[in-house]
Design a protein around this motif. Sequence first.
Motif, mmCIF file in Angstrom:
data_model
loop_
_atom_site.group_PDB
_atom_site.id
_atom_site.type_symbol
_atom_site.label_atom_id
_atom_site.label_comp_id
_atom_site.label_asym_id
_atom_site.label_seq_id
_atom_site.Cartn_x
_atom_site.Cartn_y
_atom_site.Cartn_z
ATOM 1 N N GLU A 1 0.851 8.896 0.015
ATOM 2 C CA GLU A 1 1.672 7.764 0.473
ATOM 3 C C GLU A 1 2.383 7.120 -0.715
ATOM 4 O O GLU A 1 3.588 6.835 -0.662
ATOM 5 C CB GLU A 1 0.792 6.730 1.178
ATOM 6 N N HIS A 2 1.636 6.891 -1.797
ATOM 7 C CA HIS A 2 2.235 6.251 -2.970
ATOM 8 C C HIS A 2 3.275 7.159 -3.611
ATOM 9 O O HIS A 2 4.352 6.695 -4.026
ATOM 10 C CB HIS A 2 1.138 5.895 -3.977
ATOM 11 N N ASP A 3 2.973 8.449 -3.674
ATOM 12 C CA ASP A 3 3.933 9.391 -4.257
ATOM 13 C C ASP A 3 5.230 9.433 -3.456
ATOM 14 O O ASP A 3 6.307 9.720 -4.008
ATOM 15 C CB ASP A 3 3.331 10.796 -4.325
ATOM 16 N N ASN A 4 5.125 9.150 -2.163
ATOM 17 C CA ASN A 4 6.307 9.155 -1.293
ATOM 18 C C ASN A 4 6.983 7.789 -1.205
ATOM 19 O O ASN A 4 7.861 7.575 -0.364
ATOM 20 C CB ASN A 4 5.916 9.632 0.109
ATOM 21 N N GLY A 5 6.553 6.870 -2.070
ATOM 22 C CA GLY A 5 7.236 5.582 -2.157
ATOM 23 C C GLY A 5 6.733 4.502 -1.226
ATOM 24 O O GLY A 5 7.379 3.454 -1.086
ATOM 25 N N HIS A 6 5.589 4.733 -0.576
ATOM 26 C CA HIS A 6 5.051 3.740 0.356
ATOM 27 C C HIS A 6 3.977 2.890 -0.331
ATOM 28 O O HIS A 6 3.025 3.437 -0.910
ATOM 29 C CB HIS A 6 4.433 4.419 1.576
ATOM 30 N N ALA A 7 4.113 1.595 -0.259
ATOM 31 C CA ALA A 7 3.037 0.701 -0.707
ATOM 32 C C ALA A 7 1.976 0.651 0.386
ATOM 33 O O ALA A 7 2.295 0.676 1.583
ATOM 34 C CB ALA A 7 3.589 -0.688 -0.974
ATOM 35 N N THR A 8 0.711 0.602 -0.004
ATOM 36 C CA THR A 8 -0.371 0.515 0.970
ATOM 37 C C THR A 8 -1.260 -0.674 0.652
ATOM 38 O O THR A 8 -1.334 -1.140 -0.492
ATOM 39 C CB THR A 8 -1.222 1.802 1.000
ATOM 40 N N LEU A 9 -1.928 -1.156 1.671
ATOM 41 C CA LEU A 9 -2.788 -2.335 1.563
ATOM 42 C C LEU A 9 -4.147 -2.031 2.174
ATOM 43 O O LEU A 9 -4.226 -1.240 3.111
ATOM 44 C CB LEU A 9 -2.140 -3.517 2.309
ATOM 45 N N PRO A 10 -5.222 -2.658 1.650
ATOM 46 C CA PRO A 10 -5.268 -3.559 0.500
ATOM 47 C C PRO A 10 -5.227 -2.774 -0.804
ATOM 48 O O PRO A 10 -5.072 -1.545 -0.796
ATOM 49 C CB PRO A 10 -6.631 -4.244 0.677
ATOM 50 N N ALA A 11 -5.377 -3.474 -1.926
ATOM 51 C CA ALA A 11 -5.466 -2.816 -3.220
ATOM 52 C C ALA A 11 -6.644 -1.843 -3.203
ATOM 53 O O ALA A 11 -7.639 -2.059 -2.505
ATOM 54 C CB ALA A 11 -5.647 -3.857 -4.321
ATOM 55 N N SER A 12 -6.536 -0.778 -3.969
ATOM 56 C CA SER A 12 -7.527 0.300 -3.901
ATOM 57 C C SER A 12 -8.947 -0.195 -4.131
ATOM 58 O O SER A 12 -9.884 0.268 -3.473
ATOM 59 C CB SER A 12 -7.186 1.404 -4.902
ATOM 60 N N GLU A 13 -9.129 -1.166 -5.017
ATOM 61 C CA GLU A 13 -10.481 -1.637 -5.307
ATOM 62 C C GLU A 13 -11.091 -2.443 -4.155
ATOM 63 O O GLU A 13 -12.295 -2.699 -4.138
ATOM 64 C CB GLU A 13 -10.503 -2.479 -6.589
ATOM 65 N N ASN A 14 -10.259 -2.813 -3.177
ATOM 66 C CA ASN A 14 -10.751 -3.595 -2.045
ATOM 67 C C ASN A 14 -10.875 -2.802 -0.752
ATOM 68 O O ASN A 14 -11.268 -3.359 0.279
ATOM 69 C CB ASN A 14 -9.839 -4.808 -1.792
ATOM 70 N N PRO B 1 -0.707 -6.179 7.459
ATOM 71 C CA PRO B 1 0.318 -5.396 6.767
ATOM 72 C C PRO B 1 1.222 -6.208 5.856
ATOM 73 O O PRO B 1 2.064 -5.643 5.162
ATOM 74 C CB PRO B 1 1.119 -4.788 7.931
ATOM 75 N N THR B 2 1.065 -7.535 5.847
ATOM 76 C CA THR B 2 1.910 -8.386 5.008
ATOM 77 C C THR B 2 1.436 -8.321 3.560
ATOM 78 O O THR B 2 0.257 -8.594 3.294
ATOM 79 C CB THR B 2 1.865 -9.839 5.496
ATOM 80 N N PRO B 3 2.282 -7.933 2.627
ATOM 81 C CA PRO B 3 1.856 -7.865 1.222
ATOM 82 C C PRO B 3 1.226 -9.184 0.765
ATOM 83 O O PRO B 3 1.721 -10.274 1.070
ATOM 84 C CB PRO B 3 3.167 -7.577 0.472
ATOM 85 N N GLY B 4 0.110 -9.067 0.052
ATOM 86 C CA GLY B 4 -0.586 -10.239 -0.456
ATOM 87 C C GLY B 4 -1.642 -10.797 0.467
ATOM 88 O O GLY B 4 -2.383 -11.703 0.079
ATOM 89 N N HIS B 5 -1.730 -10.279 1.701
ATOM 90 C CA HIS B 5 -2.691 -10.815 2.657
ATOM 91 C C HIS B 5 -4.022 -10.061 2.649
ATOM 92 O O HIS B 5 -5.081 -10.667 2.507
ATOM 93 C CB HIS B 5 -2.100 -10.789 4.071
ATOM 94 N N ALA B 6 -3.989 -8.757 2.838
ATOM 95 C CA ALA B 6 -5.215 -7.978 3.033
ATOM 96 C C ALA B 6 -6.085 -8.002 1.784
ATOM 97 O O ALA B 6 -5.590 -7.858 0.661
ATOM 98 C CB ALA B 6 -4.867 -6.536 3.395
ATOM 99 N N MET B 7 -7.405 -8.157 2.004
ATOM 100 C CA MET B 7 -8.334 -8.175 0.873
ATOM 101 C C MET B 7 -9.628 -7.428 1.187
ATOM 102 O O MET B 7 -10.630 -7.584 0.507
ATOM 103 C CB MET B 7 -8.620 -9.612 0.421
#
Length: 226
Positions: free
Chosen positions: A35-48, A71-77
């Motif tokens: 997903e990241h290689d194809n330009g898609h941001a994913t949530l949450p951050a990998s460590e979470n 799906p809103t950036p900055g929300h998912a934890m």
Amino acid sequence: MPVKPLDQIMAADWAESLQPVEPTIRQMGRFLREEHDNGHATLPASENIFRAFQEPMSSVRVLIIGQDPYPTPGHAMGLSFSVKDDVRPLPRSLKNIYQELQSDLGITPPEHGDLSSWSHQGIMLMNRCLSVRAGEAGSHRNKGWEAITDAALDALGARDQPLVAILWGRDARNAGSRLGPQVPKIESVHPSPLSASRGFFGSRPFSRANAALESLGQQPVDWTLR
């Protein structure tokens, strides 16, 4: 998602219980990298991603099942229905949960939406899918996460320990059926603004969960958020 031994991304007893689905966990790591290689941001951050599994499985007394991360950036934890403590305004589903918490138990909700203090009390906040594309709700459904969270549900249901499940909405009820008939289930419609007025408000899930815990010989949960 980092390539680490399971016991470095989750509690040791969860790592042991999820060992049979470790290949699927690795597969999901590859999927997210693609997903990241194809330009898609994913949530949450990998460590979470496995945040809900960082508290020991042996400590889980109440399970609340969500659908997928916000799906809103900055929300998912990494915890279902929870957001980072600096998020404003709060998601509407969470505001409805807070409204019912106050109506049910008289607890004044905090200004923040971080539910971490619940997880520290043995309340597991597990999403059915553990990741999502930014801005695309439901985009990582049927990619493999369900097999992992099914395994988690099976492990919880197989324990010889008291457990109460809070199941909001059809998806949660369907998933919760894996826990078996011995687990008390508190069910209602989802707290989404689309459905909350059709049976979520007034359902008193928090006091009912405490009553179920007490019926199992357990101490009730302090649902106060800090």
